[in-house]
Design a protein around this motif. Structure first.
Motif, short mmCIF file in Angstrom:
data_model
loop_
_atom_site.label_atom_id
_atom_site.label_comp_id
_atom_site.label_asym_id
_atom_site.label_seq_id
_atom_site.Cartn_x
_atom_site.Cartn_y
_atom_site.Cartn_z
N VAL A 82 92.21 91.03 59.94
CA VAL A 82 92.27 92.52 60.41
C VAL A 82 92.41 92.43 61.97
O VAL A 82 91.17 91.80 62.51
N ASP A 83 93.43 92.90 62.62
CA ASP A 83 93.24 93.10 64.03
C ASP A 83 93.21 94.41 64.68
O ASP A 83 93.93 95.14 63.87
N GLN A 84 92.58 94.78 65.80
CA GLN A 84 92.49 96.12 66.00
C GLN A 84 93.56 96.07 67.58
O GLN A 84 93.45 95.38 68.13
N ARG A 85 94.36 96.95 67.28
CA ARG A 85 95.48 97.28 68.53
C ARG A 85 95.01 98.31 69.56
O ARG A 85 94.37 99.10 69.03
N SER A 86 94.88 97.94 70.78
CA SER A 86 94.51 98.76 71.81
C SER A 86 95.70 99.31 72.35
O SER A 86 97.07 99.06 71.89
N LEU A 87 95.52 100.35 73.11
CA LEU A 87 96.75 101.41 73.76
C LEU A 87 97.67 100.45 74.58
O LEU A 87 98.89 100.99 74.82
N ASP A 88 97.16 99.38 75.14
CA ASP A 88 97.99 98.54 76.07
C ASP A 88 98.74 97.49 75.16
O ASP A 88 99.51 96.50 75.81
N GLY A 97 88.20 87.12 56.52
CA GLY A 97 87.27 86.87 55.45
C GLY A 97 87.68 87.57 54.09
O GLY A 97 88.53 88.24 53.97
N TRP A 98 86.98 87.50 53.03
CA TRP A 98 87.20 87.80 51.81
C TRP A 98 86.66 89.15 51.46
O TRP A 98 85.37 89.65 52.13
N MET A 99 87.40 89.79 50.88
CA MET A 99 86.95 91.23 50.38
C MET A 99 87.02 91.17 48.86
O MET A 99 87.80 90.51 48.07
N PHE A 100 85.93 91.98 48.03
CA PHE A 100 86.01 91.97 46.71
C PHE A 100 85.82 93.35 46.04
O PHE A 100 85.25 94.19 46.80
N ALA A 101 86.92 93.38 45.38
CA ALA A 101 87.13 94.86 44.69
C ALA A 101 85.90 95.26 44.16
O ALA A 101 85.74 96.40 44.10
N ASP A 102 84.98 94.52 43.28
CA ASP A 102 83.98 95.04 42.49
C ASP A 102 82.67 95.19 43.54
O ASP A 102 81.89 95.84 42.99
N SER A 103 83.12 94.68 44.80
CA SER A 103 81.79 95.10 45.87
C SER A 103 82.29 95.38 47.05
O SER A 103 82.27 94.60 47.91
N PRO A 104 83.04 96.43 47.13
CA PRO A 104 83.58 96.87 48.63
C PRO A 104 82.74 96.81 49.69
O PRO A 104 83.19 96.42 51.01
N ALA A 105 81.59 96.94 49.73
CA ALA A 105 80.62 96.83 50.70
C ALA A 105 80.00 95.56 51.12
O ALA A 105 79.62 95.39 52.35
N LEU A 106 80.49 94.53 50.41
CA LEU A 106 79.74 93.30 50.49
C LEU A 106 80.43 92.49 51.90
O LEU A 106 79.58 91.99 52.58
N ASN A 107 81.79 92.82 52.04
CA ASN A 107 82.46 92.33 53.38
C ASN A 107 83.40 93.31 53.65
O ASN A 107 84.55 93.43 53.30
N ALA A 108 82.82 94.34 54.38
CA ALA A 108 83.87 95.44 54.93
C ALA A 108 84.27 95.32 56.45
O ALA A 108 83.63 94.63 57.06
N VAL A 109 85.12 95.79 56.54
CA VAL A 109 85.85 96.04 57.92
C VAL A 109 84.70 97.12 58.53
O VAL A 109 84.87 98.20 58.03
N ASP A 110 84.27 96.46 59.67
CA ASP A 110 83.25 97.20 60.67
C ASP A 110 84.22 98.02 61.66
O ASP A 110 84.43 97.30 62.67
N HIS A 111 84.59 99.36 61.55
CA HIS A 111 85.25 100.11 62.59
C HIS A 111 84.68 101.22 62.65
O HIS A 111 84.29 102.07 61.66
N ALA A 112 84.72 102.00 63.84
CA ALA A 112 84.23 103.38 64.01
C ALA A 112 85.13 104.48 63.38
O ALA A 112 84.53 105.43 63.03
#
Length: 133
Positions: A82-88, A97-112
């Motif tokens: 996952v990449d975050q695009r900026s205005l420029d 990393g790995w995401m797990f459907a059974d445990s979505p909070a285990l490895n989550a995308v940390d974004h505001a």
């Protein structure tokens, strides 16, 4: 005489640990995304190695595996970048990393502003592949 005893011991020991099925690779990953500003949840399918834009986030799944429901391990997992695009127009990698459907909070995308989590892996979708768009 020892061979039957050894065979019985092996079979008893093997019964303690259930056999694990091999994961099945799938060409499509289904994600859900939450826009925390609007409260809107969007569900979308993404082909492996395809990059899609969700808000300011570029998501690229690299693998999506599932296992039978009888398996005791995480049944559905995806490797995601996952990449975050900026205005420029520049991009900054915020998750790999790995995401797990059974445990979505285990490895989550940390974004505001956005949350993204894996729903399932699929063999097909009604979304045309990138080569046909």
């Amino acid at each position: 005489m020892r061979r039957p005893l050894l065979t019985a011991a092996v079979l008893t020991f093997a019964g303690l640990f259930p056999a694990q099925a091999q994961p099945v690779a799938n060409p499509v990953a289904t994600f859900a995304g939450l826009d925390k500003i609007t409260g809107r949840i969007t569900r979308f399918d993404v082909y492996i190695d395809e990059t899609v834009l969700f808000g300011a986030l570029e998501l690229t799944p690299r693998a999506c595996y599932d296992r039978p429901s009888s398996d005791t391990l995480q049944r559905t997992s995806a490797f995601l970048e996952v990449d975050q695009r900026s205005l420029d127009g520049s991009a900054e990698r915020i998750f790999t990393g790995w995401m797990f459907a059974d445990s979505p909070a285990l490895n989550a995308v940390d974004h505001a502003v956005y949350d993204v989590w894996l729903i399932e892996c699929k063999t097909s979708t009604n979304v045309p592949p990138p080569s046909e768009r």
